[in-house]
Every structure is written in structure tokens, then in C-alpha cells.
Enzyme design. Sequence first.
Site, PDB file in Angstrom:
ATOM      1  N   HIS B 216       0.794  -1.221   0.000  1.00  0.00           N
ATOM      2  CA  HIS B 216       0.000   0.000   0.000  1.00  0.00           C
ATOM      3  C   HIS B 216       0.826   1.269   0.000  1.00  0.00           C
ATOM      4  O   HIS B 216       0.312   2.328  -0.322  1.00  0.00           O
ATOM      5  CB  HIS B 216      -0.985  -0.013   1.171  1.00  0.00           C
ATOM      6  CG  HIS B 216      -2.187  -0.828   0.853  1.00  0.00           C
ATOM      7  ND1 HIS B 216      -3.436  -0.292   0.731  1.00  0.00           N
ATOM      8  CD2 HIS B 216      -2.304  -2.140   0.580  1.00  0.00           C
ATOM      9  CE1 HIS B 216      -4.282  -1.251   0.416  1.00  0.00           C
ATOM     10  NE2 HIS B 216      -3.629  -2.378   0.324  1.00  0.00           N
ATOM     11  N   SER B 220       0.163  -0.851  -6.263  1.00  0.00           N
ATOM     12  CA  SER B 220       0.448  -1.978  -7.144  1.00  0.00           C
ATOM     13  C   SER B 220       1.277  -1.538  -8.337  1.00  0.00           C
ATOM     14  O   SER B 220       1.097  -0.442  -8.856  1.00  0.00           O
ATOM     15  CB  SER B 220      -0.855  -2.580  -7.660  1.00  0.00           C
ATOM     16  OG  SER B 220      -1.362  -3.516  -6.772  1.00  0.00           O
ATOM     17  N   LYS B 244     -13.502  -8.309  -9.182  1.00  0.00           N
ATOM     18  CA  LYS B 244     -12.665  -9.055 -10.123  1.00  0.00           C
ATOM     19  C   LYS B 244     -11.945 -10.193  -9.386  1.00  0.00           C
ATOM     20  O   LYS B 244     -11.903 -11.339  -9.860  1.00  0.00           O
ATOM     21  CB  LYS B 244     -11.655  -8.097 -10.739  1.00  0.00           C
ATOM     22  CG  LYS B 244     -10.829  -8.689 -11.861  1.00  0.00           C
ATOM     23  CD  LYS B 244      -9.948  -7.594 -12.457  1.00  0.00           C
ATOM     24  CE  LYS B 244      -8.962  -8.164 -13.456  1.00  0.00           C
ATOM     25  NZ  LYS B 244      -8.087  -7.138 -14.004  1.00  0.00           N
TER      26      LYS B 244
END
Lengths: 173, 431, 308
Positions: B216, B220, B244
Site C-alpha cells: 500500500h 500496485s 474481479k
Amino acid sequence: MADASDLKEPGRRDFLYIATGAFGALGVGVAVWPLIDQMNPDASVKALASIEVDISSVGEGESLTVNWRGKPVFIRHRTAEEIQASVDTPLSELKDPQTDAERAEKPEWLIMVGVCTHLGCIPLGEAGEYNGWFCPCHNSAYDTAGRIRKGPAPTNMEIPEYEFLSDTKIKIG
Amino acid sequence: MSGHSTYVPKSDAGKWLEERLPIISLMHSAAVSMPNPRNLNYWWVFGGIAMFMLIVQIVTGIILAMHYTPHADMAFNSVEHIMRDVNWGWLLRYTHANGASMFFVAVYIHILRGMYYGSYKAPREVLWLLGMLIYLLMMATGFMGYVLPWGQMSFWGATVITNFFEVVPFIGDDIRTLLWGGFAVDNPTLNRFFSLHYLLPFVILGVVVLHIWALHVPGSNNPLGIEPKTKQDTMSFHPYFTMKDLYAIVLFAIILFYFVFFNPNFMGHPDNYIPANSLVTPAHIVPEWYYLPFYAIVRAIPDKALGVAGMFGAILIMFVVPWLDTSKVRSAKFRPAYRIFFWIFVVNGLLLGYLGQVNTTDDFLGIHGVTNLIISRIGTIYYFGFFVVILPVLGLIEKTKPLPNSISEAVLGVEGAAEEAAELAAAEAKA
Amino acid sequence: MNNLKQNITSIVQKTAIALLVVTSVSGSALAAGGSIEGAPEPAHIDWSWAGVFGTFDRAQLQRGYQVYKEVCANCHAMDLVKFRNLSEPGGPEFSEAAVKALAAEYEIEDGPDAEGEMFMRPREPKDAMPAPFDNNNAAAASNGGALPPDLSLIAKARGHFSFKDMFMGRDGLTGGSNYIYNLLMGYEEDVPEYILAHDEHTNKLGKEADPDFTEEHFELGDSSFNNFYEGYKIAMSQPLDDDSVEYTDGTAATLAQQAEDVSSFLIWAAEPKMEIRKSIGIKVLLYLIILAGLMYAVKRRIWENVRH
């Protein structure tokens, strides 16, 4: 994506989300059952759930204690006096009223789980004020039919499921 | 975790808690408002899948421990007791056994994804190190778990692995005796393995929390390997990535439960249905499939000490990958040469996996005169060569493709991105 | 959207390639195990229980139990199987009364009684199948030093899976039952011609003689020859022949019939929960496939206005 406008209609969108959520929650709910049910008695424990006892050697006035489902079961060959004392007791004197016939299928054989209904101690036989059973833990006194007469225990001692396979053989459980 | 949270407590109780322990806003920032690159592809779902598998393993494992007996005389029969008598015991054990394999499948893909897209490069080195630590802990946990059924493969696998420690100079013998708690693998060994097998998954869970925390801070990586610049490049974690990931987890569960219900012993070894016998060695001792590439490496090296060093080295070298790779470009998308070496690395890994379970002296795929041993050595050389030669050298000499300006430009095209940016600005002004 | 499709296609392609590599490599490895020229091919039985929907044939399991009881049990124990299992769903499903009678044919030591003495009593459904020998050493000593293995898990302990079975939708357990079936069918009175020919053949080629095929190797001694046993020399003499048992249901007790029946029985003994496993499995997979479809729709709906 031809019907994109159609798909965007709020009602149908909500329906899809709700249906999926509900369907997923259903699966999670069902999946939790094995995780809980595994703690229930397993097949090997259940296989020991009933026992057969030969009572031919238990003479009048004698008792036999057998282990059933990890608990003691008292098998008492009652004397005529003991039966009489139990039958003569008026139901109004009892905390947990049960007739002697309800306690013993055959009057001379009293078969019950030997666990005090107060906090689970094992009472002593032929003892106490009523010459039945007496629990030393908190002074509960039972009569000759295993009914609670005095002390903190709330109910009579439990009668397990049993049947006479013959005159000398009983099946408990 | 690092202040992405847009969470504002609405209720009084929420405010009360927020002032004392901001745990809800912490979780909110971790799983809801965290901005993620919009262009993540399906290779990015395996982190979530691995997390799901860890939870499956912990839950089924805690339950199995309620019925299992960690004693050399009773362990085998207690596992069979689980299989035959415990309510749903067969389901729980098969899920745990196949779950371990599928956990490794997910983690291997997760690691390879990181390697393909250069996710380990600055500023994500600590993220990578923590991930590798998780992998190492998983290997230890999986190994000790495999010993618990106390079958023939359990016993002899434990014997072979613990004997590796004998090669440590001077104190190797003492270490081995210490691990065994005796003079061979026996009841004390089983007991301590059980204790540690129960403990380590919770250690893994702790490191996973750190791993997510370390994720975090920089956010990413993404298939393009360039950092998000504007709001336009990212989307909130929820609902976009939660849904997802959940979709992918369901797909993955289909594979897991195919094995559990229809081929539950596929990934196990038949010999583990024979109770452990310290006097009879099985004809072939084969570890679980997820260790096979490393087992092939240890067998490829002729010297025992060097072989063991090679095996542990093969795992440990993964820790320093961020410093071995000299390339400035992250994603293999823009590194045509690296891409080729990477796929050879993957195939080589599969090949070593195959070689880890066959006789080293047999011919390779029946080709006369080419033994499995020779191929294992070539595979081992490529494995190490990839890390110590290809990664550092390639980064210096490779001609990389030009990087796009931003994620949204790459996704939408220059005009599309400008258009969307204008739309966003308009919407914001309106608000 | 296009990008997504490309991504998925490329993932599918790459995964397929990876899978192909793994399976072709492993498949050829299995084939490379190799048999000698002229050797009989092991049979692959079409087991009633092998498919995804497969269930045991109760009558077959009952016959298989009879074969086990009258023949195998003379030397082999089956510690993990209890008499009560014989009446449980998914198995031979004898009636509870029948199981009680079957169990009572054998005695077991119990006690101590009130006097502290151990005593014998008839077995009950809760008890295990009787072991023919008191311990492993006694069992080995009575069998020329070869310990007859416990049969509770033998079908899984000998069951090598194959990728072919998996792709045909067959249970991985068929490896074990085929092994047992072939072993029971594979006995020969004399060392067959193909073994001796192989021996000569390797000598003619001037290769180093395979130590497994030298002549003294096939001085069988107290052992028997079996086409499908590793090393061909097996300590167990042929246990079954035509009419080794007389079936109570009138089925002709050919060797093949008995071998098939007892193999199925041993599969059940090793995996008594197979039927419930499969029947629940079908429901779980159907559920997951529907859920996956719904999740896909949800995911698409959420992402539909996002170009990525």
C-alpha cells in the site's frame, strides 16, 4: 455491448447484485455446516452409543455400574421394600413428580444414569435420608427410585433409553 | 495504511471508535479506497487467490488438529479415523491436502507475474522480500505438514530433508540430532513438526499483513510497469478489484474442488498410504511436487554439501533479485529479450520439476545416451545463470521499447485520455 | 474491452502451452516405464464406480467381501475396516442384522472383567475385521518371511494415477483396482517364454545382462511367477482360481469375476466415502460454475464503463 442502455437500467442492475450476493451467501452458509458438524460425535463414537449388559449375576439388593457414553449407569436390582417405599410416596411430596412405574419398566430393575442433576457429580448408593442415593457434593438426596427429594438438584436422575432383550439382558441406548 | 482512506465515520459510535482506534478507516483504506492502476490484467488476481487459500488452509487445518493425534504410533490411524469416521472428515482432509498444492500453484503464478512485470524493482523491494519470506515459510510449513500423516513418504521425506543439514560444517551432525530429538526421525520429530506446522501459518498470516502494508505504500505495479501519475490512471479497489478478485477466486475454487471431489489423491503419493516403516525405504523417494525443481537441483550436483547448498541457494537467490536486475524498465512488455529468457526460465522450471521425480540415470524422454542427470545439470545451470548472468547483463545491454507517457494514454490512446480527463474535470467542477 | 479480451486470450494460450508441456513430458515419462517385448498387456477394467457419476455395485461388493473373507483374510488383515462399515451407506450395504451375524462369527479379547481377567467375546459391529496373525512378526514367520500387507488401504497404496484417466473423467482410484485385478490374474505356472527370450535377446545384442533377467533370477524357489508384479517374483502363491469361492447369489465364480469383485471391494475398503464424495462434488461444482457465471456478470457490469 449492443444493449448497453438496457443493462444500465437500475432495477436490473440491483437484481443482479442482490441475486449474486444471495447465491454467494447461500454457498458460504452451506460450506460452514461441515466445519461445525465435524465436532458432533463421529461414527466410531456413535458405534459405542448403545451397549448390551448381562444382568443375570445381579442379585436382589445388589447394584451394577456400567460405563455408557462415558457416564456411569446404575443398574439396581431393587428389594421389595425399596419398591414399596417408592410406590407409597405421594406425588405431592416430589419436586419432580414421577410415579414409580414411570421410573422403572420392570419394578425390580431400576436403570438410570448415575449423574446428579445438580452439577454432575456421581451420587453414592444406598445412602442419604431416603435410603436411595446421596450426592456428597452439595447434599442432594434421592429416593429408591432415583427421584430428587432434598437438596439443590432440580430434577430426578435421568432414565436412559433401554430395553429388555431377555430376562437377563438389557440394551442401553 | 498510508492514508488513502476517504472514510468518514457517520454514526456516533463510529466516530467514537475512530478517535480511539482508527481500525475501520485502516481497513477501508486497505480494501476499499486504495487506488489501483486501472490496467491490471488477470495475472494480478493471484495475490487475492493466495490469500483465500491461506484462509482455507488455516480453517481446515485447525479443524483437522481437533481429530489428529501427533504420535508415531497413532498418527497414521488418526488420519484414517478422520477419513472414515469423523463427520465430513474426508472432505476436510482432502481440501487441506489439495489446498496446499493449490496454494503453491497460486503463489508460483504470483511470483512469476512479479518477475515478468518487474514488480520487485524500486520502490517495491521490501514488498518482494516479504513475499519471498512468505514463500520460504510456506515451504517449511508444507514440508512439515506432509510428515504428519506418518506414511512411508512422510517418514522418508523427513529423513532425506533432515539429512541435508548434516552438510553444515562442524556442527551438521549436532543440528540433525537437534532437529530429530533422537538418533533418527521418530516420535519427538513428529511432535515438534506438528507444533511448528500449527504455528507457522499464523506467522505467515502476520507476514502477509506486512506484505499488504508494503504494497500500500507504493501501490500496485501494473502491466506497463510505469507509475500512475494522475487520478485518471487508477481506480478504487472496491468495487472494481474486489469483484474481479472474487470472480477469479470462484474460478480457482472450481479447479481446487475438482481435485478434492474427483481426483483427491492425484497430487499425493501412493506410498503415503503405507504406514511409516523405519526399516524399509520406498523404491523412489519423491517430495511433494512443489519442491521438485529444487530436488532436481540437489540431485544434479554431484557433491552432497554443494548440492544442498545449491538447493538452498536456489531459493535464497530469489531474495536478491531486486538487486540483480539492472534494467531500468520494469515490464517485460517493453523488454523483448528479457521476455524470451523469462519464458525459457518458466519452461526450465517445469522441466526441473519433471526431472525431480524421475531416475537420474534413465534416458531423458527415452533419448538414447542423454540421461536425466545431464539435462538436470543444464537446467540447474540455466536456473542460476538466469539470476546471476542474464538479469544483470541483460539490463545493461538490452534495447527496450519506448514506454508510454501514462497508463491512461496507453489504455485509451492520447486523444481518448485527454477526452476522459476533460470529462472528469467537468464533472468535478460541476460537483 | 479489447485489451481485456487480448489479455485473456494470451493467458489462455500461455496456460495451455504450459499445461501441454507438463502433460506431454509426464505422459511420455509414464510410457517410458516400458515393458518387455511379448509381455502380456495389463487389462483395464471398465469399473462401474470409476466415472464422475459412478457408484458401487452392491452385489459386487458383497461378493468381493465374500472373496476377502474366505480367501484373502487367511493371511491378510484389514485393521481399519470395522464390521459396522459393511452396513453403512455407500458400501456393500449388508443389513444391520446380517452384519451383526457376520461379526459374531469371530471372537475378540475383551476385558478385564470384574475379576481382572481378560475374556473372549463375540465380535460386534463396532469391532475391526479379525487379523489372521497376532502381530507382524508372526505373520511374516508364517509366510516364509514375507509379511502379507494389511489390505485396508492397499488399493490406494498401489494406485498410480494417470493423466489419461483424469482426462477421460475417470477416478484416480482405478490405478489401484487395475493393479490388484491384474496381479490376481497374472500368475503363470512356469516362467513364460517372453522372459527367457528377452534374456537371450539382451545377451545376443552383447549388452550387459540385465540383473533382473539372469537365469538364476528365475529359479522361482518358493515364489511364484506373476506377469504384473514388479520383478515378476512374488512370495504370495496364486490365491484365487476358478471356483475358489461359491457365490451365494448364483454368480459364476470364474477367476476373472472373483478378481473383479475383490478389487472393487478393496477400493471401497480404502475409500469408503467415495460415493458421497462424488455426489456432493457434482453439486458443489455445479454451484460454483453458476456462481462463477453470476460473478462474471457482476464484474462486467461494474467495469462496463471503464476502458482498461
